[in-house]
Motif scaffolding. Structure first.
Motif, PDB file in Angstrom:
ATOM      1  N   THR A  88     -20.702  16.646  -1.051  1.00  0.00           N
ATOM      2  CA  THR A  88     -19.855  15.699  -1.955  1.00  0.00           C
ATOM      3  C   THR A  88     -20.007  16.064  -3.583  1.00  0.00           C
ATOM      4  O   THR A  88     -21.228  15.724  -3.803  1.00  0.00           O
ATOM      5  CB  THR A  88     -20.137  14.250  -1.450  1.00  0.00           C
ATOM      6  OG1 THR A  88     -19.785  14.068  -0.136  1.00  0.00           O
ATOM      7  CG2 THR A  88     -19.363  13.255  -2.297  1.00  0.00           C
ATOM      8  N   ALA A  89     -19.113  16.304  -4.318  1.00  0.00           N
ATOM      9  CA  ALA A  89     -19.170  16.404  -5.509  1.00  0.00           C
ATOM     10  C   ALA A  89     -20.550  17.323  -5.935  1.00  0.00           C
ATOM     11  O   ALA A  89     -21.261  16.888  -6.800  1.00  0.00           O
ATOM     12  CB  ALA A  89     -19.310  14.992  -6.312  1.00  0.00           C
TER      13      ALA A  89
ATOM     14  N   THR B 254     -19.643   3.102  -7.897  1.00  0.00           N
ATOM     15  CA  THR B 254     -19.556   4.393  -8.540  1.00  0.00           C
ATOM     16  C   THR B 254     -17.915   4.582  -8.271  1.00  0.00           C
ATOM     17  O   THR B 254     -17.361   4.272  -7.298  1.00  0.00           O
ATOM     18  CB  THR B 254     -20.235   5.338  -7.702  1.00  0.00           C
ATOM     19  OG1 THR B 254     -21.677   5.412  -7.708  1.00  0.00           O
ATOM     20  CG2 THR B 254     -19.725   6.781  -8.302  1.00  0.00           C
TER      21      THR B 254
ATOM     22  N   ARG C   2     -14.678   6.329  -8.555  1.00  0.00           N
ATOM     23  CA  ARG C   2     -14.037   7.578  -7.697  1.00  0.00           C
ATOM     24  C   ARG C   2     -14.033   8.906  -8.749  1.00  0.00           C
ATOM     25  O   ARG C   2     -13.441   8.578  -9.732  1.00  0.00           O
ATOM     26  CB  ARG C   2     -12.763   7.362  -7.287  1.00  0.00           C
ATOM     27  CG  ARG C   2     -12.557   6.542  -5.929  1.00  0.00           C
ATOM     28  CD  ARG C   2     -11.777   6.826  -4.929  1.00  0.00           C
ATOM     29  NE  ARG C   2     -10.180   6.817  -5.741  1.00  0.00           N
ATOM     30  CZ  ARG C   2      -9.162   7.432  -5.099  1.00  0.00           C
ATOM     31  NH1 ARG C   2      -9.215   7.734  -3.972  1.00  0.00           N
ATOM     32  NH2 ARG C   2      -8.102   7.442  -5.599  1.00  0.00           N
ATOM     33  N   GLU C   3     -14.561   9.856  -8.327  1.00  0.00           N
ATOM     34  CA  GLU C   3     -14.443  11.040  -9.241  1.00  0.00           C
ATOM     35  C   GLU C   3     -12.865  11.597  -9.555  1.00  0.00           C
ATOM     36  O   GLU C   3     -12.439  11.528  -8.453  1.00  0.00           O
ATOM     37  CB  GLU C   3     -15.184  12.095  -8.504  1.00  0.00           C
ATOM     38  CG  GLU C   3     -15.685  13.182  -9.437  1.00  0.00           C
ATOM     39  CD  GLU C   3     -14.591  14.210  -9.506  1.00  0.00           C
ATOM     40  OE1 GLU C   3     -13.888  14.574  -8.637  1.00  0.00           O
ATOM     41  OE2 GLU C   3     -14.508  15.207 -10.593  1.00  0.00           O
ATOM     42  N   PRO C   4     -12.712  11.922 -10.701  1.00  0.00           N
ATOM     43  CA  PRO C   4     -10.881  12.060 -10.861  1.00  0.00           C
ATOM     44  C   PRO C   4     -10.389  13.201 -10.185  1.00  0.00           C
ATOM     45  O   PRO C   4      -9.247  12.853  -9.491  1.00  0.00           O
ATOM     46  CB  PRO C   4     -11.146  12.411 -12.220  1.00  0.00           C
ATOM     47  CG  PRO C   4     -12.135  11.778 -13.038  1.00  0.00           C
ATOM     48  CD  PRO C   4     -13.204  11.745 -11.801  1.00  0.00           C
ATOM     49  N   LEU C   5     -11.122  14.307 -10.025  1.00  0.00           N
ATOM     50  CA  LEU C   5     -10.754  15.393  -9.001  1.00  0.00           C
ATOM     51  C   LEU C   5     -10.506  15.195  -7.626  1.00  0.00           C
ATOM     52  O   LEU C   5      -9.525  15.338  -6.906  1.00  0.00           O
ATOM     53  CB  LEU C   5     -11.653  16.598  -9.144  1.00  0.00           C
ATOM     54  CG  LEU C   5     -11.251  18.040  -8.876  1.00  0.00           C
ATOM     55  CD1 LEU C   5     -10.230  18.443  -9.783  1.00  0.00           C
ATOM     56  CD2 LEU C   5     -12.565  19.012  -8.836  1.00  0.00           C
ATOM     57  N   PHE C   6     -11.581  14.262  -6.976  1.00  0.00           N
ATOM     58  CA  PHE C   6     -11.532  13.883  -5.641  1.00  0.00           C
ATOM     59  C   PHE C   6     -10.255  12.964  -5.322  1.00  0.00           C
ATOM     60  O   PHE C   6      -9.691  12.984  -4.397  1.00  0.00           O
ATOM     61  CB  PHE C   6     -12.890  13.536  -4.981  1.00  0.00           C
ATOM     62  CG  PHE C   6     -12.790  12.972  -3.908  1.00  0.00           C
ATOM     63  CD1 PHE C   6     -13.132  13.701  -2.485  1.00  0.00           C
ATOM     64  CD2 PHE C   6     -12.586  11.394  -3.604  1.00  0.00           C
ATOM     65  CE1 PHE C   6     -13.064  13.299  -1.659  1.00  0.00           C
ATOM     66  CE2 PHE C   6     -12.572  10.923  -2.186  1.00  0.00           C
ATOM     67  CZ  PHE C   6     -12.949  11.820  -1.271  1.00  0.00           C
TER      68      PHE C   6
ATOM     69  N   CYS D 134     -14.844  19.823  -2.375  1.00  0.00           N
ATOM     70  CA  CYS D 134     -15.309  18.903  -3.339  1.00  0.00           C
ATOM     71  C   CYS D 134     -16.645  18.155  -2.873  1.00  0.00           C
ATOM     72  O   CYS D 134     -16.813  17.910  -1.935  1.00  0.00           O
ATOM     73  CB  CYS D 134     -14.297  17.725  -3.328  1.00  0.00           C
ATOM     74  SG  CYS D 134     -12.868  18.231  -4.504  1.00  0.00           S
TER      75      CYS D 134
END
Length: 660
Positions: free
Chosen positions: A536-537, A573, A575-579, A660
C-alpha cells in the motif's frame, strides 16, 4: 546387496510411514533383533523371536509382507530394514539365519542417499511403476501444461524433490521409484510421479546448473483458443444487460458454462464464473455481500485470462487457467500447523477462516466455517469443528488422515474419517515452517510482492499472501478513533519496518484489545506475527490473524472484548490522491455491468470525461486514455467494441490499483 534399503534414512522412513512407527521399531530392535536371510532375487526376510515373519522384495515398502496381520506397513517391516542397515553388508549378502544383533557383527548407521537426478528415469520405468492408465493421465496433464519447482539433490539435502500444484514429490532412494513419497493419498493421482520426472528433464534442458528453479512443462501452443468462449459470452450478456436487469434467467446458461469449464479442467475460470454467479444471486436476493466492483472484476478477469493464453508468447495455460489442478486432492497423514483465524461478518452470518500450513507442500490452506446469528469471535471459539473447537484448532497443530484439499487451497475434513483427526496446542515454533512462508527480511518480502503477476491472471488461491513475519522490535503503536483502526510499526532484525494494521469489527470485538496488549508487552515476548500481507503506497502492510507470544499462539479475533487504554491517538489519514482517483474511476466503470452498457444514462459519458481529466492531471496518462477510449465508443452504439474498450479500461485500473 540391497542398496535401496541402505539408502533409507530415519527421515525417509518417517515420510513413507510415520515417525512413531519408526521409533517403536528402533526401540524393539535394540532389545531383540530379527534373524535375517536374503534370497538370490534380493528379497530380505526377517524372523522375529515373538513369531512374526516379514519379507521385503525389491520394489518398495508397499511390496512388503508380514504375518503379524497388521494392515499396511507394520513395525516389523521397518524393523527388517533397520536390522539390515545395522548388519555388516560387504556385498556378499546375508547368509541364511545370520542375525543382525549377534556379537561381532558390525552395526553401521544407515547410509544417506547419494545425489542423483530423477530426470534419468525412463518412460518405460515410469510405465512399469504407475501403469499405462496413469501414464495416459500424466500425458494429458503435460499437454495442458503445468508449472513445477524443481529442487535438485545437494550435499545438504540429498533428496531431490519437485513441488507441483497437486503434490510435493520426493525421490528418497536413487534410481528406485518404489521409494517415492508424495503427500497425496495412496492411489490418488499417481501420475504426479511422472510429472515430477518430466519436470526434472525440463530443468535439465533449460537450467542445468541451477539447484532450485521453477520451470514450465508441456502446454499447447498459443493461438489454439482458451476454452473460455462460452464464459466470455456469459460475461458479455451480464455486461450489456447489467445486474439490475437480469433476473434468474441465466441459471441454465451459468450451469452450462460451469459444466463446460469443469469438464475442460479450467479451474480458475470456473471459480471466477462461480463468483460472478454468486454476485448476481446476491443482487437478486438483496444480499449484503453484493458489490458492483466485484461483479465488474469477475467479468474483467475472464477476459484477462483469455487474452493471456491466446496472445503471442502467451503465459502458460496451467498457471493462468489452472489446468494442472485437481478439483480435490485427499492428503495422506497430513500435519497442519495453524497460523490463526479471521472472523468476518456477512449480513446475519459469521464466517470463520482458519489458516493452516501444510509443510509438506509449503502452502497455506484455509478451513472455512459459516454460522448463522450474531455471535462474536469469543463465542465462536467454543463452537465445534470435527472433534475439537474453533479456538483449539486456530491455535493448535492438526494431524489428520481425513483432510481433502480443493483446487483453490481450501481444505475440509472428510466426515467419514473424523476419528482420525487429532489437535494439540501449538507452541508457536513458526521458525520451523517452510522458509518460503516465513519472512525474516522485510525488504525481501517487499521484493516478493513486487514480483507477483497482475491480480487478474494469478492463480485463484486462498491465502495466497498469508505469511509469517519474524518480529525484531515494535517501534510505535497508534489508534485512529475515527476509523477504529490500530496501527503498529514493527521491524525485522535489520531494522526494516512494516506496518501492522487492524480495524475493529463487531464480529471480533476483542481484536484490537488483544493486539494492543501484545504490542505493549503485557502478554510476553512477541516472536512472530502471521497475517495477510499487501503493498500500500509503497509500503508493506500486514493484517494479523495470529501472534506467537512466548511459547503459545494468540488469536486476536477469538479474544473477548477488553478495555486496553494508553495508546497514542492518531488523526485519520486522508486518502492518497493517486489511489483515490483510481478507486473512484474504478467505481465509475463498475456501474457499467451493474446498470448494463445498454442502459447507461446520457450523463455517464460526461462523468467518464471528468474522471479521465483527473487521471491525466495526476500523470496516469495511459489509464486516462483507456477511459477516454471507452467513453468514445458509447457514442457509436453499444457493441463488441464497447465491451472490449470497457475491459481494457477496467483492467488498466485494476493493475494500477494493485501497484499502488
Amino acid at each position: 546387496m540391497r542398496t535401496d534399503l541402505l539408502a533409507l534414512t530415519a527421515d525417509s522412513l518417517a515420510a513413507l510411514t510415520n515417525r512413531g512407527l519408526v521409533k517403536r521399531a528402533a526401540r524393539e530392535l535394540d532389545g531383540v533383533a530379527p534373524r535375517l536371510r536374503a534370497d538370490p532375487d534380493g528379497t530380505v526376510h526377517g524372523e522375529f523371536p515373538d513369531g512374526p515373519a516379514a519379507s521385503l522384495p525389491p520394489g518398495g515398502l508397499d511390496a512388503g509382507r508380514c504375518t503379524c496381520g497388521a494392515t499396511g506397513i507394520c513395525r516389523h517391516l521397518i524393523g527388517v530394514i533397520l536390522a539390515y542397515q545395522r548388519a555388516d553388508q560387504p556385498g556378499e549378502g546375508l547368509s541364511a539365519g545370520q542375525g543382525a544383533g549377534e556379537p561381532g557383527v558390525e552395526r553401521p548407521a544407515a547410509r544417506p542417499p547419494a545425489p542423483w537426478n530423477p530426470g534419468q528415469v525412463t518412460d518405460d520405468e515410469l510405465t512399469a511403476r504407475i501403469g499405462t492408465r496413469m501414464m495416459a493421465a500424466a500425458r494429458r496433464a503435460e499437454q495442458a501444461g503445468y508449472t513445477a519447482r524443481v529442487r535438485r539433490a545437494t550435499a545438504a539435502n540429498p533428496v531431490p524433490q519437485v513441488e507441483l500444484a497437486a503434490a510435493t514429490v520426493r525421490f528418497l532412494v536413487p534410481g528406485d521409484l518404489g521409494f517415492v513419497h508424495t503427500d497425496t493419498a495412496a492411489g490418488n493421482r499417481d501420475e504426479v510421479v511422472a510429472l515430477a520426472v518430466w519436470a526434472f528433464r525440463a530443468a535439465d534442458d533449460r537450467h542445468p546448473e541451477v539447484s532450485d528453479v521453477r520451470v514450465d512443462v508441456g502446454g499447447v501452443e498459443a493461438g489454439t483458443g482458451s476454452g473460455l468462449e462460452r464464459a466470455l459470452t456469459l460475461a458479455a450478456t451480464v455486461l450489456h444487460e447489467g445486474a439490475t436487469h437480469l433476473g434468474q434467467s441465466l441459471e441454465t446458461t451459468v450451469a452450462d458454462v460451469r459444466r463446460h469449464l469443469d469438464d475442460a479442467g479450467l479451474r480458475w475460470p470456473l471459480l471466477a464464473v462461480d463468483d460472478l454467479a454468486e454476485q448476481l444471486t446476491a443482487y437478486h436476493d438483496r444480499g449484503a455481500h453484493y458489490r458492483p466492483e466485484l461483479l465488474a472484476g469477475h467479468i474483467a478477469e475472464l477476459h484477462a485470462r483469455h487474452r493471456a493464453v491466446i496472445r503471442p508468447n502467451a503465459t502458460l495455460r496451467s498457471s493462468v487457467l489452472g489446468t494442472a489442478e485437481a478439483a480435490e486432492t485427499p492428503l495422506r497423514r497430513a500435519r497442519l500447523d495453524s497460523l490463526g483465524c479471521r472472523i468476518r461478518a456477512l449480513g446475519n452470518q459469521r464466517i470463520a477462516e482458519v489458516y493452516l500450513v501444510h509443510g509438506a507442500s509449503s502452502m497455506v490452506l484455509v478451513l472455512r466455517r459459516h454460522w448463522d446469528g450474531d455471535a462474536d469471535g469469543a463465542e465462536l471459539s467454543r463452537r465445534r469443528i470435527a472433534t475439537t473447537t474453533l479456538g483449539a484448532l486456530a491455535a493448535g497443530n492438526l494431524v489428520t488422515e481425513s483432510a481433502v484439499r480443493s483446487a483453490n487451497r481450501t481444505v475440509r475434513l472428510a466426515t467419514g474419517r473424523i476419528a482420525k483427526t487429532t489437535v494439540s496446542p501449538s507452541r508457536g515454533n513458526w521458525d520451523e515452517l517452510p522458509p518460503s512462508l516465513v519472512a525474516t527480511d522485510f525488504t525481501g518480502l517487499a521484493r516478493e510482492l513486487d514480483a507477483l503477476p497482475p491480480q487478474p491472471i494469478r492463480p485463484r488461491v486462498e491465502a495466497e499472501l498469508v505469511r509469517v513475519v519474524a518480529v525484531g522490535g515494535v517501534e510505535s503503536v497508534t489508534y485512529t478513533p475515527g476509523d477504529q483502526r490500530l496501527e503498529a510499526v514493527i521491524t525485522d532484525r535489520a531494522g526494516n519496518p512494516v506496518t501492522v494494521t487492524a480495524t475493529h469489527t463487531s464480529a471480533a470485538p476483542g481484536r484490537l484489545d488483544a493486539l494492543a496488549a501484545v504490542f505493549a508487552g503485557t502478554e510476553g515476548e512477541l516472536r512472530f506475527i502471521s497475517g495477510i500481507v499487501r503493498r500500500t503506497a509503497g509500503s508493506v502492510v500486514i493484517e494479523p490473524v495470529g501472534l506467537a507470544v512466548e511459547d503459545r499462539v494468540i488469536v486476536p479475533d477469538l479474544r473477548p472484548a477488553g478495555s486496553f487504554v494508553g495508546l497514542a491517538v492518531a488523526d485519520a489519514t486522508p486518502r492518497e490522491p493517486l489511489f483515490a482517483a483510481l478507486a473512484d474511476t474504478r467505481d465509475l466503470l463498475a456501474e457499467a455491468p451493474h446498470r448494463g452498457l445498454s442502459h447507461l444514462p446520457p450523463s455517464y459519458g460526461d462523468r467518464l470525461a471528468d474522471a479521465a481529466q483527473r487521471l491525466t492531471a495526476l500523470g496516469l496518462h495511459r489509464v486516462a486514455q483507456a477511459v477516454t477510449a471507452f467513453g468514445a465508443t458509447l457514442t457509436h452504439g453499444r457493441d463488441q467494441a464497447t465491451e472490449q474498450a470497457w475491459v481494457d479500461a477496467y483492467l488498466r485500473l485494476e493493475v494500477a490499483l494493485d501497484l499502488c
